[in-house]
Write an enzyme that holds these catalytic residues in place. Sequence first.
Site, PDB file in Angstrom:
ATOM      1  N   SER A  59     -19.740 -29.182  -8.201  1.00 48.02           N
ATOM      2  CA  SER A  59     -18.909 -29.065  -9.397  1.00 48.02           C
ATOM      3  C   SER A  59     -19.723 -28.609 -10.597  1.00 48.02           C
ATOM      4  O   SER A  59     -19.300 -27.732 -11.362  1.00 48.02           O
ATOM      5  CB  SER A  59     -18.247 -30.414  -9.706  1.00 48.02           C
ATOM      6  OG  SER A  59     -17.334 -30.773  -8.704  1.00 48.02           O
ATOM      7  N   ARG A  77     -19.719 -24.853 -12.868  1.00 46.10           N
ATOM      8  CA  ARG A  77     -19.560 -24.868 -14.323  1.00 46.10           C
ATOM      9  C   ARG A  77     -20.786 -24.314 -15.037  1.00 46.10           C
ATOM     10  O   ARG A  77     -20.668 -23.647 -16.061  1.00 46.10           O
ATOM     11  CB  ARG A  77     -19.231 -26.290 -14.782  1.00 46.10           C
ATOM     12  CG  ARG A  77     -17.816 -26.724 -14.394  1.00 46.10           C
ATOM     13  CD  ARG A  77     -17.657 -28.238 -14.398  1.00 46.10           C
ATOM     14  NE  ARG A  77     -16.284 -28.668 -14.171  1.00 46.10           N
ATOM     15  CZ  ARG A  77     -15.701 -28.728 -12.973  1.00 46.10           C
ATOM     16  NH1 ARG A  77     -16.371 -28.378 -11.906  1.00 46.10           N
ATOM     17  NH2 ARG A  77     -14.448 -29.141 -12.866  1.00 46.10           N
ATOM     18  N   ARG A  89      -3.570 -22.963  -0.716  1.00 46.27           N
ATOM     19  CA  ARG A  89      -3.725 -24.100  -1.630  1.00 46.27           C
ATOM     20  C   ARG A  89      -2.964 -23.845  -2.931  1.00 46.27           C
ATOM     21  O   ARG A  89      -2.833 -22.695  -3.386  1.00 46.27           O
ATOM     22  CB  ARG A  89      -5.209 -24.363  -1.896  1.00 46.27           C
ATOM     23  CG  ARG A  89      -5.942 -24.761  -0.634  1.00 46.27           C
ATOM     24  CD  ARG A  89      -7.406 -25.015  -0.856  1.00 46.27           C
ATOM     25  NE  ARG A  89      -7.619 -26.181  -1.693  1.00 46.27           N
ATOM     26  CZ  ARG A  89      -8.829 -26.593  -2.085  1.00 46.27           C
ATOM     27  NH1 ARG A  89      -9.898 -25.910  -1.727  1.00 46.27           N
ATOM     28  NH2 ARG A  89      -8.956 -27.671  -2.830  1.00 46.27           N
ATOM     29  N   GLN A 101      -9.911 -29.784 -12.122  1.00 50.80           N
ATOM     30  CA  GLN A 101      -9.748 -28.335 -12.078  1.00 50.80           C
ATOM     31  C   GLN A 101      -8.658 -27.874 -13.042  1.00 50.80           C
ATOM     32  O   GLN A 101      -8.824 -26.863 -13.736  1.00 50.80           O
ATOM     33  CB  GLN A 101      -9.442 -27.893 -10.652  1.00 50.80           C
ATOM     34  CG  GLN A 101     -10.609 -28.114  -9.701  1.00 50.80           C
ATOM     35  CD  GLN A 101     -10.295 -27.720  -8.277  1.00 50.80           C
ATOM     36  OE1 GLN A 101      -9.193 -27.262  -7.963  1.00 50.80           O
ATOM     37  NE2 GLN A 101     -11.262 -27.898  -7.387  1.00 50.80           N
ATOM     38  N   ASP A 131     -13.111 -36.508  -2.835  1.00 49.90           N
ATOM     39  CA  ASP A 131     -13.702 -35.783  -1.712  1.00 49.90           C
ATOM     40  C   ASP A 131     -14.384 -36.683  -0.694  1.00 49.90           C
ATOM     41  O   ASP A 131     -14.826 -36.208   0.352  1.00 49.90           O
ATOM     42  CB  ASP A 131     -14.725 -34.761  -2.227  1.00 49.90           C
ATOM     43  CG  ASP A 131     -14.065 -33.617  -2.972  1.00 49.90           C
ATOM     44  OD1 ASP A 131     -12.937 -33.246  -2.601  1.00 49.90           O
ATOM     45  OD2 ASP A 131     -14.673 -33.094  -3.924  1.00 49.90           O
ATOM     46  N   LYS A 176      -5.956 -30.173   0.247  1.00 50.03           N
ATOM     47  CA  LYS A 176      -7.356 -29.781   0.130  1.00 50.03           C
ATOM     48  C   LYS A 176      -7.619 -28.619   1.093  1.00 50.03           C
ATOM     49  O   LYS A 176      -6.694 -27.888   1.450  1.00 50.03           O
ATOM     50  CB  LYS A 176      -8.261 -30.982   0.420  1.00 50.03           C
ATOM     51  CG  LYS A 176      -8.030 -32.177  -0.506  1.00 50.03           C
ATOM     52  CD  LYS A 176      -8.361 -31.874  -1.956  1.00 50.03           C
ATOM     53  CE  LYS A 176      -9.834 -31.882  -2.233  1.00 50.03           C
ATOM     54  NZ  LYS A 176     -10.160 -31.694  -3.672  1.00 50.03           N
TER      55      LYS A 176
END
Length: 458
Positions: free
Chosen positions: A24, A28, A126, A174, A327, A354
């Site tokens: 993550s 970013r 998704r 997100q 997760d 997912k």
Amino acid sequence: MTAAVSHPVRNGLTGDFAVPGDKSVSHRALIFAALAEGDTEIHGLLESEDVLCTAAALRAMGAEIRAEDKEDGRVWHVTGTGGQLVSPEAPLDLGNSGTSARLLAGVIAGAGITACLAGDASLSKRPMDRVVQPLSKAGAKFRQENAESSLPLWIEGAEKPQPIIYDSPVASAQVKSAVLLAGLFAEGQTRLRESATSRDHTERMLEAFGASVTRSIILGGGHEVMIEGPVKLVSPGRLDVPADPSSAAFPVVAALLLRGSNLKLSGVMTNPTRAGLFKVLQKMGADISFENERMLGGEPVADLRVRSGKRLKGIGVPEITVPSMIDEYPVLAVAAAFAEGRTRMEGLAELRVKESNRLEKIAEGLKACGVQAMIEEDDLVVLGRGDLSVGGGGQIETGFDHRIAMSFLVLGAAARAPVTIDRADAIATSFPGFVEKMNACGCDLRLSDTEPRASEAG
């Protein structure tokens, strides 16, 4: 396609386990460095397929990104665009990365450029509506090529993006990030509200690049994040990516399940919005200690010490924990399979959308390995085997889901019989080098039908 077999091992996991950089934060770091003014050095970037898709997309939109090998590891250099991105000439292939798709949708919507997002078969299924709705309110326009799938998705960014106030129907980092990224380009206050606090890496990263972020608690419950745009991001010069707690989850659980384990994992992120699994495991009786707590790259980190000991106990895991460990439920379910008693994990609807329908994949995989597991509405119930060993022997269809693949390789290490997964190549999505690192500390994972090399067997 590469299969893998996890063979049972008698001894525990020992040594120092080098956990890769957080996925993550890596996404970013690249995105904010590309939007900022100035040059940024990124240390510890996760070089997984997902993150490399983000890097390639940003290059296609005008950012200069390159990697350099140095004595202390690889460093990524990003020359920022100052927010002046260009429309890519071809569709942006984002592979299997939902984070790339949703965060870059926010960037494109705010930057006023036009782009098409594409991905593999899994990503194309998704949901993207969760970001399309708020970004449409900000002035962006969207067009889907196929009504039955989310991608490919054409985005025409807003010429003059509007600040919005958005109540997110799901606590999603997100969605929050997409809205805030678009808000960087809007004039006025952009506010996002959610019922529970999702992971806050975007807010921390914004502050590292000089932005002012206001966080507040909503009367009656929930949280709000606000930025006032337009925002000029300025590179901090250097960013350090901490080790990924979601990747650390697999060796942590494996160590807990194998007798005689004493495993150290250095520099693992302990951000409260990500550390839910470790807290749940401790409630189940796990011996996990946090040593040398410190800050790295604006994130709290610690060295984890994991020792096997008494058997884990089944517990109730309430829905409130979901945002902090979304997760990690597949590998938590593996831990629950070896625990004494029943473990109920509540409110797992998000697992259905997912990389695979993880809720179904977890239950199917456990049953294939001799463990009773039931789905009751959005809850998962696992009846731990306790003193009765877990049989294993399952042939696991992963749905090309990296976390399902790694979780059942962990199960195989502690079961009576080997466990086979069909798509070990999916693991590169988030954890390149997983097999080699697990074998180096004591596991016996074998790709396809080949015997492990001496260097892999540890």
